[in-house]
Design an enzyme around this catalytic site. Structure first.
Site: not given
Ligand SMILES: NC(=O)c1ccc[n+]([C@@H]2O[C@H](COP(=O)([O-])OP(=O)(O)OC[C@H]3O[C@@H](n4cnc5c(N)ncnc54)[C@H](OP(=O)(O)O)[C@@H]3O)[C@@H](O)[C@H]2O)c1
Length: 336
Positions: A222, A48, A182, A50-54
């Protein structure tokens, strides 16, 4: 007589005070990875990314010279991210491989590809995740959030474990698995191992009230998926330690991070930036002082205490067995 009035200017002031207070809190408590460790010669998978934390995690690790595999379901978005990461890190050793965690076929294809093309794997970061509003079922018949956040990564870990152990043994140093969990797991008070797929609760729908209509169920699922991430990290760490294998496994909470995950609300912009939210993942991937630490939960680059349920070792053992069955792990794919 007190009359409660909710006029717009007052509510704006309250919102502003909350925003500033949260921002001050985040600034004061946020963890920063201070390690300047280089990763030349190391291979790293970030799911994951391509965006965000990853994406922020992958960019940082690419800047340290590692070979970075962006494991993403959307190749078009991933290639755009790859170009940005290469440009900013000046590291051309970044590649994209397709991985859709909602499909066991895709996960097995991805793992086979990695095993074929990569002689070594030093760091595996399970970052991909989703938070659904509606209820969905995957092609494998599992609940969508449970498979994306937990079952998919569980299967992938098992498939890549052999390669990681071999790498650690050859290089005589611990390789690392980093699981993004989380603090959402704190909301879960119990876990029904007989129905990890939430079949019963998902079928119990009525249209009469939010509670009966299971509007809160996606939030519960979740939290449960992240609870399972933490429990299975501990169990894997325990299993590896018994066998003396050179792999550490830790999980983390990134903080409240403003990403596509929280895209539904612009007012959440007081949260951490993706680069700030990536700090604990980066820390777990590179920091020398934790090279032997395994089975722990981290927040802001420090060991933290997960919920009581997440610390239940017997429960973690049982969860592992049930998960092996639900992802239909074949005997030849089992390491333990
Ligand atoms: N943001 C927060 O406040 C927060 C808080 C606690 C935990 N987290 C955790 O941190 C991690 C990263 O979250 P983020 O905030 O960076 O979210 P995000 O910006 O929505 O990024 C999520 C990433 O996961 C990918 N993904 C989703 N479903 C997938 C699948 N079926 N197969 C492969 N890749 C998939 C998305 O791909 P697409 O771009 O194609 O959708 C995207 O690259 C997650 O595990 C989330 O639960 C986040």
């Amino acid at each position: 007589m007190f009359v409660f009035s909710f006029d717009v200017p007052n509510s704006l002031i309250v919102a502003l005070i909350f925003t500033v207070a949260f921002k001050i809190y985040y600034e004061a408590t946020k963890g920063v990875c201070m390690s300047s460790k280089r990763l030349d010669g190391k291979t790293i998978i970030v799911t994951g990314s391509n965006t965000g934390i990853g994406k922020a995690t992958a960019l940082d690790l690419a800047s340290r010279g590692g070979r970075i595999i962006l494991a993403c379901r959307n190749l078009k978005k991933a290639l755009v991210a790859k170009d940005k990461i290469v440009e900013k890190s000046r590291n051309p050793n970044v590649l994209v491989k397709e991985l859709d965690l909602t499909s066991f076929t895709s996960i097995r294809r991805f793992a086979a590809d990695v095993q074929k093309t990569e002689p070594k794997l030093h760091i595996l970061i399970h970052n991909a995740g989703c938070g659904d509003i509606e209820q969905k079922t995957t092609e494998d018949g599992l609940e969508h959030q449970m498979q994306t956040n937990y079952f998919g990564p569980f299967l992938l870990t098992n498939l890549l474990l052999g390669l990681m152990i071999e790498t650690g043994e050859k290089e005589k140093e611990n390789v690392r698995i980093v699981n993004v969990g989380s603090d959402g797991h704190f909301s879960v008070g119990d876990l029904n191992l007989d129905d990890l797929n939430f079949s019963y609760e998902r079928s119990a729908k009525t249209i009469w009230s939010p509670v009966q209509n299971n509007l809160w169920l996606p939030i519960k699922i979740y939290g449960t998926s992240k609870l399972c991430v933490i429990l299975s990290s501990c169990e894997l760490a325990r299993k590896l330690e018994i066998l003396g294998k050179p792999v550490t496994v830790n999980s983390l909470h990134p903080g409240g991070v403003y990403t596509e995950f929280s895209r539904f609300s612009k007012i959440l912009s007081f949260l951490k930036s993706p680069a700030e939210g990536a700090q604990t993942s980066i820390y777990l991937a590179v920091a020398d002082e934790i090279s032997n630490v395994s089975g722990q939960y981290f927040r802001d680059c420090k060991i933290a205490q997960p919920s009581e349920l997440a610390r239940d070792k017997e429960f973690a053992k049982k969860l592992w067995e049930v998960s092996e069955r639900l992802v239909r792990l074949e005997p030849k794919e089992k390491f333990f």
